[in-house]
Write a protein that holds these residues in place. Sequence first.
Motif, PDB file in Angstrom:
ATOM      1  N   SER A  24       0.790  -1.101   0.154  1.00  0.00           N
ATOM      2  CA  SER A  24       0.033   0.057  -0.212  1.00  0.00           C
ATOM      3  C   SER A  24       0.966   1.363   0.129  1.00  0.00           C
ATOM      4  O   SER A  24       1.914   1.227   0.522  1.00  0.00           O
ATOM      5  CB  SER A  24      -0.929  -0.033   1.252  1.00  0.00           C
ATOM      6  OG  SER A  24      -1.684   1.156   1.354  1.00  0.00           O
ATOM      7  N   THR A  26       0.022   4.258   0.978  1.00  0.00           N
ATOM      8  CA  THR A  26      -0.109   5.038   2.320  1.00  0.00           C
ATOM      9  C   THR A  26      -0.844   4.391   3.548  1.00  0.00           C
ATOM     10  O   THR A  26      -1.256   3.147   3.665  1.00  0.00           O
ATOM     11  CB  THR A  26      -1.600   5.766   1.837  1.00  0.00           C
ATOM     12  OG1 THR A  26      -2.562   5.026   1.314  1.00  0.00           O
ATOM     13  CG2 THR A  26      -1.282   6.863   0.556  1.00  0.00           C
ATOM     14  N   TYR A  27      -0.680   4.969   4.549  1.00  0.00           N
ATOM     15  CA  TYR A  27      -1.142   4.680   5.570  1.00  0.00           C
ATOM     16  C   TYR A  27      -2.790   5.117   5.807  1.00  0.00           C
ATOM     17  O   TYR A  27      -3.384   5.561   4.996  1.00  0.00           O
ATOM     18  CB  TYR A  27      -0.646   5.390   6.936  1.00  0.00           C
ATOM     19  CG  TYR A  27       0.937   5.204   7.200  1.00  0.00           C
ATOM     20  CD1 TYR A  27       1.189   3.926   7.412  1.00  0.00           C
ATOM     21  CD2 TYR A  27       1.804   6.261   6.974  1.00  0.00           C
ATOM     22  CE1 TYR A  27       2.735   3.722   7.769  1.00  0.00           C
ATOM     23  CE2 TYR A  27       3.088   6.002   7.107  1.00  0.00           C
ATOM     24  CZ  TYR A  27       3.509   4.801   7.432  1.00  0.00           C
ATOM     25  OH  TYR A  27       4.767   4.731   7.701  1.00  0.00           O
ATOM     26  N   GLY A  28      -3.484   4.260   6.574  1.00  0.00           N
ATOM     27  CA  GLY A  28      -4.917   4.214   6.689  1.00  0.00           C
ATOM     28  C   GLY A  28      -5.748   5.504   7.049  1.00  0.00           C
ATOM     29  O   GLY A  28      -6.557   5.833   6.431  1.00  0.00           O
ATOM     30  N   SER A  33      -7.837   4.375   4.749  1.00  0.00           N
ATOM     31  CA  SER A  33      -7.700   4.578   3.154  1.00  0.00           C
ATOM     32  C   SER A  33      -6.246   3.713   2.898  1.00  0.00           C
ATOM     33  O   SER A  33      -5.433   4.498   2.530  1.00  0.00           O
ATOM     34  CB  SER A  33      -7.675   5.986   2.924  1.00  0.00           C
ATOM     35  OG  SER A  33      -8.971   6.309   3.247  1.00  0.00           O
ATOM     36  N   SER A  34      -6.443   2.584   2.737  1.00  0.00           N
ATOM     37  CA  SER A  34      -5.108   1.715   2.568  1.00  0.00           C
ATOM     38  C   SER A  34      -5.823   0.324   1.919  1.00  0.00           C
ATOM     39  O   SER A  34      -6.692  -0.118   1.995  1.00  0.00           O
ATOM     40  CB  SER A  34      -4.584   1.414   3.652  1.00  0.00           C
ATOM     41  OG  SER A  34      -3.165   0.825   3.650  1.00  0.00           O
ATOM     42  N   ARG A  35      -4.903  -0.125   0.834  1.00  0.00           N
ATOM     43  CA  ARG A  35      -5.284  -1.416   0.268  1.00  0.00           C
ATOM     44  C   ARG A  35      -3.937  -1.697  -0.307  1.00  0.00           C
ATOM     45  O   ARG A  35      -3.200  -1.105  -0.910  1.00  0.00           O
ATOM     46  CB  ARG A  35      -6.447  -1.030  -1.057  1.00  0.00           C
ATOM     47  CG  ARG A  35      -6.486  -2.075  -1.983  1.00  0.00           C
ATOM     48  CD  ARG A  35      -7.478  -1.722  -2.990  1.00  0.00           C
ATOM     49  NE  ARG A  35      -7.567  -0.320  -3.644  1.00  0.00           N
ATOM     50  CZ  ARG A  35      -6.492  -0.179  -4.693  1.00  0.00           C
ATOM     51  NH1 ARG A  35      -5.932  -1.394  -5.393  1.00  0.00           N
ATOM     52  NH2 ARG A  35      -6.113   0.855  -5.385  1.00  0.00           N
ATOM     53  N   PHE A  91      -1.243  10.359   5.785  1.00  0.00           N
ATOM     54  CA  PHE A  91      -1.319   8.945   5.082  1.00  0.00           C
ATOM     55  C   PHE A  91       0.218   8.816   4.434  1.00  0.00           C
ATOM     56  O   PHE A  91       0.171   7.550   4.338  1.00  0.00           O
ATOM     57  CB  PHE A  91      -2.073   9.571   3.821  1.00  0.00           C
ATOM     58  CG  PHE A  91      -3.515   9.942   3.935  1.00  0.00           C
ATOM     59  CD1 PHE A  91      -4.418   8.539   4.616  1.00  0.00           C
ATOM     60  CD2 PHE A  91      -4.038  11.172   3.973  1.00  0.00           C
ATOM     61  CE1 PHE A  91      -5.805   9.100   5.095  1.00  0.00           C
ATOM     62  CE2 PHE A  91      -5.128  11.008   4.449  1.00  0.00           C
ATOM     63  CZ  PHE A  91      -6.140  10.353   4.864  1.00  0.00           C
ATOM     64  N   ARG A  92       0.967   9.480   4.001  1.00  0.00           N
ATOM     65  CA  ARG A  92       2.340   9.300   3.750  1.00  0.00           C
ATOM     66  C   ARG A  92       3.236  10.523   3.997  1.00  0.00           C
ATOM     67  O   ARG A  92       3.231  11.427   3.227  1.00  0.00           O
ATOM     68  CB  ARG A  92       2.287   8.922   2.296  1.00  0.00           C
ATOM     69  CG  ARG A  92       1.902   9.704   1.167  1.00  0.00           C
ATOM     70  CD  ARG A  92       1.938   9.194  -0.033  1.00  0.00           C
ATOM     71  NE  ARG A  92       3.341   8.707  -0.484  1.00  0.00           N
ATOM     72  CZ  ARG A  92       3.667   7.929  -1.496  1.00  0.00           C
ATOM     73  NH1 ARG A  92       2.659   7.584  -2.406  1.00  0.00           N
ATOM     74  NH2 ARG A  92       4.689   7.982  -1.894  1.00  0.00           N
ATOM     75  N   ARG A 150      -2.250   8.062  -3.390  1.00  0.00           N
ATOM     76  CA  ARG A 150      -2.189   6.657  -3.781  1.00  0.00           C
ATOM     77  C   ARG A 150      -1.745   5.972  -4.775  1.00  0.00           C
ATOM     78  O   ARG A 150      -1.583   4.792  -4.952  1.00  0.00           O
ATOM     79  CB  ARG A 150      -4.033   6.394  -3.699  1.00  0.00           C
ATOM     80  CG  ARG A 150      -4.729   6.649  -2.549  1.00  0.00           C
ATOM     81  CD  ARG A 150      -4.778   5.517  -1.335  1.00  0.00           C
ATOM     82  NE  ARG A 150      -4.725   3.978  -1.941  1.00  0.00           N
ATOM     83  CZ  ARG A 150      -4.253   2.992  -1.583  1.00  0.00           C
ATOM     84  NH1 ARG A 150      -3.013   3.188  -0.632  1.00  0.00           N
ATOM     85  NH2 ARG A 150      -4.819   1.884  -1.874  1.00  0.00           N
ATOM     86  N   GLU A 203     -11.742   5.450  -3.532  1.00  0.00           N
ATOM     87  CA  GLU A 203     -10.643   5.869  -2.479  1.00  0.00           C
ATOM     88  C   GLU A 203     -10.246   7.267  -2.255  1.00  0.00           C
ATOM     89  O   GLU A 203     -10.188   7.691  -1.217  1.00  0.00           O
ATOM     90  CB  GLU A 203      -9.366   4.873  -2.894  1.00  0.00           C
ATOM     91  CG  GLU A 203      -9.704   3.528  -2.594  1.00  0.00           C
ATOM     92  CD  GLU A 203      -8.355   2.989  -3.157  1.00  0.00           C
ATOM     93  OE1 GLU A 203      -7.971   1.694  -2.526  1.00  0.00           O
ATOM     94  OE2 GLU A 203      -7.362   3.335  -3.797  1.00  0.00           O
TER      95      GLU A 203
END
Length: 275
Positions: A24, A26-28, A33-35, A91-92, A150, A203
């Motif tokens: 992934s 990004t962090y959620g 919000s991560s996949r 997220f990042r 993402r 997303e």
Amino acid sequence: MRTGWVSLSLAALLGAGLISGCQSTTYGGATHSSRSQFLMVPSAEVNQSAALAYNKELTKAREAGTLNTNKAYVARVNAISRRLIAQVGVFRPDALSWPWQVNVFQSDEVNAFCMPGGKIGVYSGLIDKLKLTDDELAAVLGHEISHALREHSREQMSQEVAKQEGLSIVGALAGLSGGAIDLANVASKFVFTLPFSRTMESEADIMGLELMARAGYNPEAAVDVWRKMEQLGKSGAELLSTHPSSATRIQDLQSHLPQVMPLYEAAKNKYRSTP
């Protein structure tokens, strides 16, 4: 648009250890919000080519006299973008140091974008035709920034590379190779021409919702944007489309509001006196 992509082979990418495989980007965050993503095209190549393409667009707009001509719009877009970008570290963290750029193009097109690596563009028609408030504009920009965080363009290009090579994901990661891949064609299709998948659009909607809430913009405005889009007739039918319908997007956004409203309540006083 044309980019400065070079031709690479899957064998070369594998030999250089540049395939990231499933991970992934990004962090959620509060919205999870991560996949796991299939990423086999190097991020540096994607970002470099996007920067070249962005600069070409700036040059073209500058020569046409359509770059940053409305000072009020430029000020609004920059102020809102700065607040959103300040939150991307949730997220990042590496995205905080991206060489972000923000520009406004004079055009009737109802659109905005954020290229890989943080290259933002807003068309004046988006603001004019939808009569966007700052909160609503933050929803659009948060959505576009989320695509970049993402690395959706990189993900789509990676999928296309594997498909062109005639390999399954398992085969690619096992080290099988094929012929040369023209990444220029892949870039033109997946960065600038074809739409993102429904999953990617969803997303970006939800991550953007959290970004705007953390930046002190009311996330309920994201719902208002899609209602305006419906009225403008830009939504289209969900059937036979890669995008969720406006009704689906509105329902999904509303379902995530309880997760992000506390973030907005905590942040809004900080920005009460700013745009």
